[in-house]
Design a protein around this motif. Structure first.
Motif, PDB file in Angstrom:
ATOM      1  N   THR A 219       0.808  -1.220   0.000  1.00  0.00           N
ATOM      2  CA  THR A 219       0.000   0.000   0.000  1.00  0.00           C
ATOM      3  C   THR A 219       0.843   1.273   0.000  1.00  0.00           C
ATOM      4  O   THR A 219       0.326   2.356  -0.246  1.00  0.00           O
ATOM      5  N   GLY A 220       2.133   1.152   0.310  1.00  0.00           N
ATOM      6  CA  GLY A 220       2.994   2.313   0.421  1.00  0.00           C
ATOM      7  C   GLY A 220       2.874   3.031   1.752  1.00  0.00           C
ATOM      8  O   GLY A 220       3.571   4.014   1.989  1.00  0.00           O
ATOM      9  N   SER A 221       2.018   2.547   2.652  1.00  0.00           N
ATOM     10  CA  SER A 221       1.809   3.205   3.936  1.00  0.00           C
ATOM     11  C   SER A 221       3.022   3.042   4.847  1.00  0.00           C
ATOM     12  O   SER A 221       3.625   1.971   4.915  1.00  0.00           O
ATOM     13  N   LYS A 222       3.364   4.120   5.548  1.00  0.00           N
ATOM     14  CA  LYS A 222       4.405   4.075   6.567  1.00  0.00           C
ATOM     15  C   LYS A 222       3.815   4.167   7.970  1.00  0.00           C
ATOM     16  O   LYS A 222       4.546   4.391   8.935  1.00  0.00           O
ATOM     17  N   LYS A 223       2.516   3.983   8.069  1.00  0.00           N
ATOM     18  CA  LYS A 223       1.838   4.131   9.360  1.00  0.00           C
ATOM     19  C   LYS A 223       1.209   2.822   9.843  1.00  0.00           C
ATOM     20  O   LYS A 223       0.445   2.833  10.800  1.00  0.00           O
ATOM     21  N   ASP A 224       1.525   1.687   9.204  1.00  0.00           N
ATOM     22  CA  ASP A 224       0.957   0.417   9.660  1.00  0.00           C
ATOM     23  C   ASP A 224       1.441   0.049  11.057  1.00  0.00           C
ATOM     24  O   ASP A 224       0.821  -0.761  11.738  1.00  0.00           O
ATOM     25  N   GLY A 225       2.561   0.626  11.471  1.00  0.00           N
ATOM     26  CA  GLY A 225       3.080   0.351  12.813  1.00  0.00           C
ATOM     27  C   GLY A 225       2.761   1.422  13.820  1.00  0.00           C
ATOM     28  O   GLY A 225       3.285   1.388  14.945  1.00  0.00           O
ATOM     29  N   ALA A 226       1.901   2.368  13.467  1.00  0.00           N
ATOM     30  CA  ALA A 226       1.570   3.455  14.392  1.00  0.00           C
ATOM     31  C   ALA A 226       0.883   2.908  15.644  1.00  0.00           C
ATOM     32  O   ALA A 226       0.033   2.015  15.562  1.00  0.00           O
ATOM     33  N   TYR A 227       1.238   3.459  16.784  1.00  0.00           N
ATOM     34  CA  TYR A 227       0.679   2.990  18.051  1.00  0.00           C
ATOM     35  C   TYR A 227       0.323   4.174  18.938  1.00  0.00           C
ATOM     36  O   TYR A 227       0.859   5.274  18.808  1.00  0.00           O
ATOM     37  N   SER A 228      -0.608   3.920  19.855  1.00  0.00           N
ATOM     38  CA  SER A 228      -1.013   4.921  20.837  1.00  0.00           C
ATOM     39  C   SER A 228      -1.488   4.186  22.084  1.00  0.00           C
ATOM     40  O   SER A 228      -2.516   3.492  22.043  1.00  0.00           O
ATOM     41  N   ASN A 229      -0.750   4.315  23.165  1.00  0.00           N
ATOM     42  CA  ASN A 229      -1.046   3.607  24.408  1.00  0.00           C
ATOM     43  C   ASN A 229      -1.131   4.590  25.568  1.00  0.00           C
ATOM     44  O   ASN A 229      -0.354   5.549  25.634  1.00  0.00           O
ATOM     45  N   TRP A 230      -2.062   4.352  26.478  1.00  0.00           N
ATOM     46  CA  TRP A 230      -2.101   5.158  27.687  1.00  0.00           C
ATOM     47  C   TRP A 230      -2.616   4.337  28.855  1.00  0.00           C
ATOM     48  O   TRP A 230      -3.304   3.332  28.665  1.00  0.00           O
ATOM     49  N   ALA A 231      -2.237   4.763  30.050  1.00  0.00           N
ATOM     50  CA  ALA A 231      -2.660   4.058  31.256  1.00  0.00           C
ATOM     51  C   ALA A 231      -2.780   5.051  32.404  1.00  0.00           C
ATOM     52  O   ALA A 231      -2.052   6.051  32.463  1.00  0.00           O
ATOM     53  N   LEU A 232      -3.695   4.750  33.300  1.00  0.00           N
ATOM     54  CA  LEU A 232      -3.921   5.568  34.494  1.00  0.00           C
ATOM     55  C   LEU A 232      -4.009   4.633  35.691  1.00  0.00           C
ATOM     56  O   LEU A 232      -4.707   3.616  35.647  1.00  0.00           O
ATOM     57  N   ARG A 233      -3.292   4.983  36.749  1.00  0.00           N
ATOM     58  CA  ARG A 233      -3.262   4.138  37.938  1.00  0.00           C
ATOM     59  C   ARG A 233      -3.332   5.028  39.168  1.00  0.00           C
ATOM     60  O   ARG A 233      -2.595   6.005  39.285  1.00  0.00           O
ATOM     61  N   THR A 234      -4.213   4.710  40.087  1.00  0.00           N
ATOM     62  CA  THR A 234      -4.347   5.512  41.299  1.00  0.00           C
ATOM     63  C   THR A 234      -4.593   4.597  42.496  1.00  0.00           C
ATOM     64  O   THR A 234      -5.057   3.457  42.344  1.00  0.00           O
ATOM     65  N   GLY A 235      -4.267   5.105  43.663  1.00  0.00           N
ATOM     66  CA  GLY A 235      -4.465   4.322  44.874  1.00  0.00           C
ATOM     67  C   GLY A 235      -4.662   5.214  46.082  1.00  0.00           C
ATOM     68  O   GLY A 235      -4.243   6.379  46.097  1.00  0.00           O
ATOM     69  N   ILE A 236      -5.301   4.666  47.080  1.00  0.00           N
ATOM     70  CA  ILE A 236      -5.490   5.387  48.341  1.00  0.00           C
ATOM     71  C   ILE A 236      -5.189   4.420  49.487  1.00  0.00           C
ATOM     72  O   ILE A 236      -5.658   3.277  49.492  1.00  0.00           O
ATOM     73  N   LYS A 237      -4.360   4.884  50.418  1.00  0.00           N
ATOM     74  CA  LYS A 237      -3.943   4.048  51.537  1.00  0.00           C
ATOM     75  C   LYS A 237      -4.358   4.690  52.845  1.00  0.00           C
ATOM     76  O   LYS A 237      -4.094   5.878  53.079  1.00  0.00           O
TER      77      LYS A 237
END
Length: 698
Positions: A219-237
């Motif tokens: 296809t000529g695409s250079k974006k087949d490996g594009a990624y987007s990751n996110w995470a959120l972590r919280t705690g209360i002690k």
């Protein structure tokens, strides 16, 4: 007042800047309580209680948070660069660690790994979530060898223990920003603070995105490996009283990352040349190129809720670990990895986990130290594979192909105790009883849409441990151990049969020596494993169909060592190496891949067919004969902060990922016989849950 610490790190592909506002305490308090005279003590929890590493008769690689930060380890799989005998491989996006040759390539409903991953004491069973990044990570411990007594099912290879920061009333903040090639951006932040008296909270976030590094030559695409990751972590002690505390945590992860899906066709001389019968214009062979009829996808969405209750009962310490995990994944892969519009596979996977563990640990001191516990685990897996051809208006167009589901449960009780026979001699003995159930098992035959339920699978296991340790001096110890581990049984609903696959069993014998003083830390171990009933995924029968069965026994032995030396207050040197001899003693139905030149194969782009073959004395897969690393770290104060310079060199010998017709019994493949072929992908993913009819004509 909190100290300010800042670091700037560089690499060959980008620049990272980090800022930290934190008091530097970490585990120093634990080290001080364990040994007042040893300021550089290495504290581990390999026996479910805090102890000096040199007094624990288990081969352990312990990596501190500072070492992780300066070794270039951005995610869990990177720790293999500083850990002898550890590998992280993957079957598509199913990440599977291997320690000393003990791992698995099986992925199916209710399958499980051979190396347990524990985060703050909680078991993480999903291999689709096994490679992750946490900024608040404070240490990693890699336990080598079976851990069946203290950690239970699916720890035949060992266990990886991760410790993160807990909420603190002392204000603390960390931030890291990096930019690299291919527009790779990473943002991480962590903060903890007091809410009210005796209640503290923390929150951390991570965002990563990039264009990837692959080009689709179709296809000529250079974006087949594009990624987007996110995470959120919280705690209360909350410190409820002087003797009781409660920590609640919530984590959400969202990944859109096809990196592990972007593979291409293997070309080599091992089994007769190119990896496909299709014209060369329809496939790619270079590492940074792919040729597919549509982009591959991997999407993951997970929510984890955890509660940790700790109480001082006077005579012992009680800990309760309660966990709920809800994880959803979608894999979309062009299975032939060519531009031919032959076969697009979609695998939605839903995994829900509930676990509860109670742990009772004796107080430090005294001639008898013990740990006892109860464990409950339930994991419900649902796989719904689909096949289809993408269209411009609907890239996920597909029809239901089949499916499978299991509801795996484990009930366990264990006790492990160490008795001091004399000031220099210690005896450790323990055992774990486990009752495993694979319930509600079903499969959906291809295109039928009808669920077929099969009888549930039940099993009982006792996994003992016996260790004799001698302490010739305060700084050293010598030990001899016997441990037993097992990987739980499987119902092959993924192969549309419901066949019963027995648990894997491993008996491990180890001799070890440990030394640690203020400057020098040195470990050496020799081991021998008797490994039986290996669970293997392969094609067999006429016409060929996918199956999981117990098809091999193996023998593993080796020698491993690691050393760390602190030269002055600023310079540290470390090195590690492992020699592993892993051989299948007998492999009754080894899936030997043979070049297929029949017209039917050529018409469908199929390159290889499977010939089940009885093999003896051949190399185990994913078992390099030699691994080693060497590193150094230099730190100095600068402008009110600290600058750290470090480097690490890692080496591994070649490995085998499968068996080929040519040379398979005499030497490892230079790369792997089918590491990048369509057949390798099908064996690793497809062969575990349905038959592939395109091979019936071969």
């Amino acid at each position: 007042m909190a100290d300010i610490k800042w670091t700037i790190g560089t690499s060959g592909i980008g620049l990272a800047v980090a800022l930290s506002l934190a008091p530097q305490c970490a585990m120093a308090q634990v080290a001080q309580s364990a040994d007042q005279d040893d300021g550089n003590a290495i504290i581990v929890t390999a026996q479910r209680r805090a102890e000096l590493s040199r007094d624990v008769p288990i081969s352990i690689t312990s990596i501190s948070g500072d070492q992780l930060a300066t070794s270039g380890a951005n995610q869990l799989s990177d720790i293999s660069n500083v850990t002898p005998a550890l590998r992280f491989d993957s079957a598509a996006t199913f990440v599977q660690p291997t320690i000393r040759g003990v791992g698995t390539a099986v992925t199916t409903s209710g399958g499980g790994a051979n190396v347990g991953i524990y985060v703050d004491g909680f078991y993480s069973p999903n291999s689709l979530a096994a490679d992750f990044q946490l900024m608040s990570l404070r240490s990693v411990q890699v336990l080598k060898g079976p851990q069946g007594t203290l950690f239970g099912r699916n720890t035949t290879g060992g266990a990886i223990l991760l410790t993160t920061a807990e909420p603190s009333s002392t204000p603390t903040g960390e931030m890291k920003v990096s930019y690299g090639r291919f527009n790779a951006i990473a943002l991480q932040g962590y903060s903890t603070f007091g809410v009210v008296e005796n209640v503290a909270m923390d929150i951390e976030g991570m965002f990563r995105r990039g264009d990837g590094f692959v080009r689709n030559i179709t296809t000529g695409s250079k974006k087949d490996g594009a990624y987007s990751n996110w995470a959120l972590r919280t705690g209360i002690k909350a410190d409820i009283s002087d003797s009781v505390s409660l920590l609640l945590r919530y984590t959400h992860s969202d990944n859109d990352d096809p990196t592990l899906m972007n593979t291409n066709i293997y070309v080599g001389d091992d089994i007769g040349g190119a990896g496909t019968n299709l014209p060369a214009s329809l496939y790619a062979t270079r590492p940074n190129e792919v040729a597919t009829s549509g982009p591959s996808l991997f999407r993951f969405n997970g929510d984890v809720i955890q509660a940790t209750l700790k109480a001082d009962l006077g005579f012992a310490d009680l800990a309760s670990y309660t966990q709920y995990r809800d994880e959803k994944s979608l894999i979309v892969e062009d299975m032939d990895h060519t531009a031919a519009n032959i076969f697009l596979l979609h695998i939605p996977v839903v995994s829900k986990t509930v676990s509860q563990e109670f742990l009772l640990t004796s107080k430090p001191g005294g001639s008898l130290q013990w740990t006892a516990g109860l464990f409950y685990f339930r994991n419900k897996d649902t796989w719904s594979p689909r096949v289809g051809t993408p269209t411009p208006g609907n890239p996920l167009a597909s029809i239901l192909y089949g499916g499978s589901g299991t509801n795996s449960k484990t009930y366990a009780a264990f006790v492990d105790a160490t008795y001091q026979i004399s000031p220099q001699l210690f005896l450790t003995a323990g055992a774990r009883y486990s009752h495993d159930v694979v319930g509600d098992p079903y499969y959906v035959a291809p295109f039928s849409g009808v669920r077929t339920y099969v009888p549930e699978l039940k099993g009982d296991k006792v996994t003992p441990r016996v260790v004799l340790r001698f302490k010739p001096s305060e700084e050293s110890s010598v030990y001899a151990s016997f441990t037993k581990g097992y990987k739980s049984g499987i119902l092959d609903v993924g192969g549309n049969t419901g066949n019963r696959v027995k648990p894997e069993d491993i008996n491990a014998y180890e001799l070890g020596y440990k030394f640690q003083d203020r400057r020098l830390s040195f470990d050496l171990s020799a081991y021998y494993y008797d490994y039986k009933n290996l669970q293997v995924s392969l094609f067999r029968g006429v016409p060929p169909s996918a199956a999981i069965l117990n098809a091999a026994t193996s023998e593993i032995y080796g020698l491993e060592g690691q050393v760390a030396y602190q030269l002055g207050d600023h310079f540290q040197f470390n090195a590690g190496a492992a020699y592993t001899h892993g051989r299948y003693k007998e492999f009754g139905e080894a899936p030997v891949y043979t070049r297929c030149t029949l017209p039917a194969c050529a018409a469908q782009g199929v390159s290889f067919t499977v010939v089940p073959t009885a093999l003896k004395n051949v190399d185990m897969q994913r078992t390099p004969e030699f691994t080693g690393n060497i590193g150094a770290r230099y730190t100095t104060d600068l402008a009110g902060g600290e600058i750290a310079l470090s480097g690490n060199l890692y080496y591994t010998s070649s490995i085998r990922l499968g068996q080929g017709r040519f040379g398979c019994q005499s030497r490892p493949s230079r790369s792997s016989v089918f590491a990048r072929t369509m057949m390798r992908r099908m064996t690793a993913v497809m062969a575990t849950f349905f038959a592939f009819p395109a091979f019936t004509s071969c």
